[in-house]
Design a protein around this motif. Structure first.
Motif, PDB file in Angstrom:
ATOM      1  N   ALA A 160      25.310  -5.191 -16.762  1.00  0.00           N
ATOM      2  CA  ALA A 160      25.702  -6.208 -15.789  1.00  0.00           C
ATOM      3  C   ALA A 160      25.348  -5.811 -14.364  1.00  0.00           C
ATOM      4  CB  ALA A 160      27.207  -6.481 -15.896  1.00  0.00           C
ATOM      5  N   GLN A 161      25.389  -4.520 -14.040  1.00  0.00           N
ATOM      6  CA  GLN A 161      25.087  -4.053 -12.688  1.00  0.00           C
ATOM      7  C   GLN A 161      23.601  -3.855 -12.427  1.00  0.00           C
ATOM      8  OE1 GLN A 161      27.837  -0.523 -12.642  1.00  0.00           O
ATOM      9  NE2 GLN A 161      28.273  -1.262 -10.572  1.00  0.00           N
ATOM     10  N   PHE A 162      22.814  -3.613 -13.460  1.00  0.00           N
ATOM     11  CA  PHE A 162      21.412  -3.258 -13.288  1.00  0.00           C
ATOM     12  C   PHE A 162      20.708  -4.238 -12.345  1.00  0.00           C
ATOM     13  CE2 PHE A 162      16.926  -3.479 -14.448  1.00  0.00           C
ATOM     14  CZ  PHE A 162      16.568  -2.145 -14.427  1.00  0.00           C
ATOM     15  N   PRO A 163      19.911  -3.701 -11.389  1.00  0.00           N
ATOM     16  CA  PRO A 163      19.466  -2.314 -11.216  1.00  0.00           C
ATOM     17  C   PRO A 163      20.352  -1.467 -10.302  1.00  0.00           C
ATOM     18  CG  PRO A 163      18.237  -3.740  -9.760  1.00  0.00           C
ATOM     19  CD  PRO A 163      19.156  -4.647 -10.536  1.00  0.00           C
ATOM     20  N   ALA A 164      21.485  -2.012  -9.852  1.00  0.00           N
ATOM     21  CA  ALA A 164      22.371  -1.259  -8.964  1.00  0.00           C
ATOM     22  C   ALA A 164      23.250  -0.309  -9.781  1.00  0.00           C
ATOM     23  CB  ALA A 164      23.242  -2.221  -8.166  1.00  0.00           C
ATOM     24  N   GLY A 165      23.892   0.620  -9.078  1.00  0.00           N
ATOM     25  CA  GLY A 165      24.930   1.448  -9.680  1.00  0.00           C
ATOM     26  C   GLY A 165      24.452   2.583 -10.548  1.00  0.00           C
ATOM     27  N   MET A 166      23.204   3.045 -10.368  1.00  0.00           N
ATOM     28  CA  MET A 166      22.690   4.124 -11.213  1.00  0.00           C
ATOM     29  C   MET A 166      23.482   5.409 -10.968  1.00  0.00           C
ATOM     30  SD  MET A 166      20.477   4.249 -13.657  1.00  0.00           S
ATOM     31  CE  MET A 166      19.362   2.869 -13.364  1.00  0.00           C
ATOM     32  N   THR A 217       0.833  -1.206   0.000  1.00  0.00           N
ATOM     33  CA  THR A 217       0.000   0.000   0.000  1.00  0.00           C
ATOM     34  C   THR A 217       0.863   1.250   0.000  1.00  0.00           C
ATOM     35  OG1 THR A 217      -0.088  -0.029   2.420  1.00  0.00           O
ATOM     36  CG2 THR A 217      -1.856  -1.181   1.251  1.00  0.00           C
ATOM     37  N   GLY A 218       0.214   2.396  -0.186  1.00  0.00           N
ATOM     38  CA  GLY A 218       0.926   3.664  -0.244  1.00  0.00           C
ATOM     39  C   GLY A 218       1.002   4.164  -1.661  1.00  0.00           C
ATOM     40  N   TYR A 219       1.643   5.287  -1.814  1.00  0.00           N
ATOM     41  CA  TYR A 219       1.712   5.954  -3.117  1.00  0.00           C
ATOM     42  C   TYR A 219       2.588   5.169  -4.080  1.00  0.00           C
ATOM     43  CZ  TYR A 219       3.083   9.512  -6.542  1.00  0.00           C
ATOM     44  OH  TYR A 219       3.348  10.204  -7.695  1.00  0.00           O
ATOM     45  N   ARG A 220       1.985   4.669  -5.157  1.00  0.00           N
ATOM     46  CA  ARG A 220       2.688   4.043  -6.269  1.00  0.00           C
ATOM     47  C   ARG A 220       1.952   4.480  -7.537  1.00  0.00           C
ATOM     48  NH1 ARG A 220       4.584   2.582  -1.871  1.00  0.00           N
ATOM     49  NH2 ARG A 220       4.921   0.463  -1.105  1.00  0.00           N
ATOM     50  N   ALA A 221       2.692   4.828  -8.595  1.00  0.00           N
ATOM     51  CA  ALA A 221       2.040   5.326  -9.806  1.00  0.00           C
ATOM     52  C   ALA A 221       2.983   5.221 -10.998  1.00  0.00           C
ATOM     53  CB  ALA A 221       1.595   6.779  -9.616  1.00  0.00           C
ATOM     54  N   ALA A 222       2.400   5.366 -12.195  1.00  0.00           N
ATOM     55  CA  ALA A 222       3.117   5.488 -13.470  1.00  0.00           C
ATOM     56  C   ALA A 222       4.022   4.287 -13.753  1.00  0.00           C
ATOM     57  CB  ALA A 222       3.915   6.791 -13.511  1.00  0.00           C
ATOM     58  N   PRO A 223       3.438   3.099 -13.955  1.00  0.00           N
ATOM     59  CA  PRO A 223       4.250   1.898 -14.155  1.00  0.00           C
ATOM     60  C   PRO A 223       4.810   1.780 -15.574  1.00  0.00           C
ATOM     61  CG  PRO A 223       1.939   1.349 -14.340  1.00  0.00           C
ATOM     62  CD  PRO A 223       1.990   2.802 -13.950  1.00  0.00           C
ATOM     63  N   GLU A 224       5.899   1.041 -15.675  1.00  0.00           N
ATOM     64  CA  GLU A 224       6.464   0.583 -16.946  1.00  0.00           C
ATOM     65  C   GLU A 224       6.892  -0.860 -16.741  1.00  0.00           C
ATOM     66  OE1 GLU A 224      10.425   0.828 -19.757  1.00  0.00           O
ATOM     67  OE2 GLU A 224      10.419   1.548 -17.693  1.00  0.00           O
ATOM     68  N   VAL A 225       6.524  -1.755 -17.655  1.00  0.00           N
ATOM     69  CA  VAL A 225       6.861  -3.169 -17.507  1.00  0.00           C
ATOM     70  C   VAL A 225       7.743  -3.617 -18.666  1.00  0.00           C
ATOM     71  CG1 VAL A 225       4.813  -4.050 -18.741  1.00  0.00           C
ATOM     72  CG2 VAL A 225       5.926  -5.462 -16.965  1.00  0.00           C
ATOM     73  N   PHE A 226       8.738  -4.449 -18.361  1.00  0.00           N
ATOM     74  CA  PHE A 226       9.544  -5.088 -19.394  1.00  0.00           C
ATOM     75  C   PHE A 226      10.198  -6.338 -18.810  1.00  0.00           C
ATOM     76  CE2 PHE A 226      12.352  -2.012 -17.339  1.00  0.00           C
ATOM     77  CZ  PHE A 226      13.491  -2.759 -17.062  1.00  0.00           C
ATOM     78  N   TYR A 227      10.684  -7.205 -19.706  1.00  0.00           N
ATOM     79  CA  TYR A 227      11.370  -8.432 -19.312  1.00  0.00           C
ATOM     80  C   TYR A 227      12.868  -8.186 -19.406  1.00  0.00           C
ATOM     81  CZ  TYR A 227      12.729 -13.375 -19.254  1.00  0.00           C
ATOM     82  OH  TYR A 227      13.284 -14.591 -18.939  1.00  0.00           O
ATOM     83  N   PHE A 228      13.567  -8.353 -18.280  1.00  0.00           N
ATOM     84  CA  PHE A 228      15.013  -8.156 -18.268  1.00  0.00           C
ATOM     85  C   PHE A 228      15.669  -9.505 -18.529  1.00  0.00           C
ATOM     86  CE2 PHE A 228      19.167  -7.244 -16.124  1.00  0.00           C
ATOM     87  CZ  PHE A 228      19.553  -6.226 -16.982  1.00  0.00           C
ATOM     88  N   ALA A 229      16.034  -9.723 -19.791  1.00  0.00           N
ATOM     89  CA  ALA A 229      16.493 -11.034 -20.231  1.00  0.00           C
ATOM     90  C   ALA A 229      17.727 -11.553 -19.490  1.00  0.00           C
ATOM     91  CB  ALA A 229      16.748 -11.004 -21.743  1.00  0.00           C
ATOM     92  N   PRO A 230      18.725 -10.688 -19.157  1.00  0.00           N
ATOM     93  CA  PRO A 230      19.909 -11.236 -18.474  1.00  0.00           C
ATOM     94  C   PRO A 230      19.587 -11.911 -17.142  1.00  0.00           C
ATOM     95  CG  PRO A 230      20.394  -9.072 -19.373  1.00  0.00           C
ATOM     96  CD  PRO A 230      18.925  -9.273 -19.529  1.00  0.00           C
TER      97      PRO A 230
END
Length: 361
Positions: free
Chosen positions: A212-218, A115-128
């Motif tokens: 290789a780092q995703f989702p870390a290291g932004m 619960t709580g504020y969540r909005a504006a989604p984007e979905v994709f398949y991260f193949a690695p």
């Protein structure tokens, strides 16, 4: 033979052209050296209202910000649910658009997203990693993962790309007026994953990490595009790969008109690199990528605004590939006579189908 020679000459000229970082250049004045095979004169046909807010115990006012992909014969849709009290996320699926409005809603606060504020989604398949990613805003740039897109209960608890709002964005949120950090969007190439976002103050930001780092290291964000007037570069960016080394950027803007909150339309740019620079393609309210000026309705004209949505993708991995024409775009629209507060506006979903703009059309 002559045609091949001309193409080779154009390629040589493009390769020799100087590159400009474009980090702080106004979006309206970026380099126009880049050539593109994408059409700048496009027309669309819009459906009637396809998806309404459900009359259920949730009492939502609007359904907004759809992200859509097609896997085999099934369309999977993630969207924001809006009401005066705030936002959350919903999932539904169907196999034919005539069935879309009857598809059961699964409210994602029942999953690990919570619960709580969540909005504006984007979905994709991260193949690695063989994982589905759902990107969304929760006051930060957030994501959840799932190994089965058809199991909405399987989404993990929110994680964020940053521990706090990056300094550049925090500064942008208060200049020239109070803004909001919104509408995160991720697209990857062969080496890096890029995170786009807005401040509702006329700036589009971009940061990146390695594949290789995703989702870390932004990384710390940079300004990808900006305009002095926030309405001219507002929010809801999409970035797609359209083959042949070309990327297409769409940004929702606010134009003149009597629709609730101003008439919404989309500008567009192209680039040979996700990092830019970005070349204008269709960038005015009178000549938009999508907007009242180039959309015809098959029935009643139920909205003047063509607002936050997404191209239907059948290539569902992190590169966000779409064809160079034959587009369909699921969008949010609203009755221009609506007078509710912004969160309480009755946004609904419709479908655009490209009519003109392909080769030979």
């Amino acid at each position: 033979m002559m045609f091949s020679i001309v193409l080779l000459a154009l390629a040589a000229i493009a390769a020799a052209a100087p590159q400009y970082p474009g980090l702080h250049a106004p979006a309206s004045t970026l380099s126009k050296r880049q050539t593109t095979f994408l059409p700048s004169n496009i027309t669309w046909s819009s459906s009637g209202i396809l998806v309404n807010p459900k009359n259920d115990s949730r009492n939502i006012a609007g359904i907004k910000d759809p992200s859509i992909i097609q896997v085999d014969d099934t369309y999977h849709v993630f969207a924001s649910t809006a009401r005066s009290e705030g936002y959350n996320l919903v999932y539904f699926n169907f196999t034919d658009f005539t069935e879309a409005n009857d598809a059961p809603f699964y409210y994602l606060d029942q999953s690990g997203i919570g619960t709580g504020y969540r909005a504006a989604p984007e979905v994709f398949y991260f193949a690695p990693q063989k994982l589905w990613y759902l990107i969304y805003q929760n006051g930060n740039a957030a994501y959840s993962t799932n190994d089965d897109i058809s199991n909405p209960a399987g989404w993990t608890a929110p994680q964020t790309f940053y521990s706090d709002t990056p300094a550049l964005i925090a500064d942008g949120l208060i200049t020239p007026q109070q803004g909001y950090w919104v509408d995160m969007w991720v697209i990857c190439d062969d080496a890096n994953c890029h995170l786009f976002s807005h401040d509702d103050n006329g700036r589009l930001y971009r940061s990146q990490t390695t594949l290789a780092q995703f989702p870390a290291g932004m990384s710390d964000p940079v300004i990808a595009l900006e305009e002095p007037k926030k309405e001219d570069l507002f929010e809801a960016s999409n970035v797609y790969s359209v083959g042949n080394g070309t990327y297409l950027l769409l940004v929702e803007c606010i134009g003149a008109g009597d629709a609730a909150g101003g008439v919404r339309y989309f500008k567009s740019w192209t680039s040979n690199d996700i990092a830019g620079p970005w070349t204008p393609l269709a960038t005015t309210q009178d000549h938009p990528f999508m907007g009242e000026a180039n959309v015809e309705f098959t029935g009643t004209k139920w909205t003047k605004s063509i607002s936050h949505g997404e191209m239907i993708r059948t290539s569902v991995d992190q590169k966000l590939g779409i064809d160079a024409c034959g587009w369909r775009y699921l969008y949010q629209g609203v009755d221009p006579a609506s007078t509710a507060d912004y969160n309480g506006l009755p946004w609904k979903l419709g479908l655009l189908t490209q009519k003109k703009g392909c080769s030979g059309s």
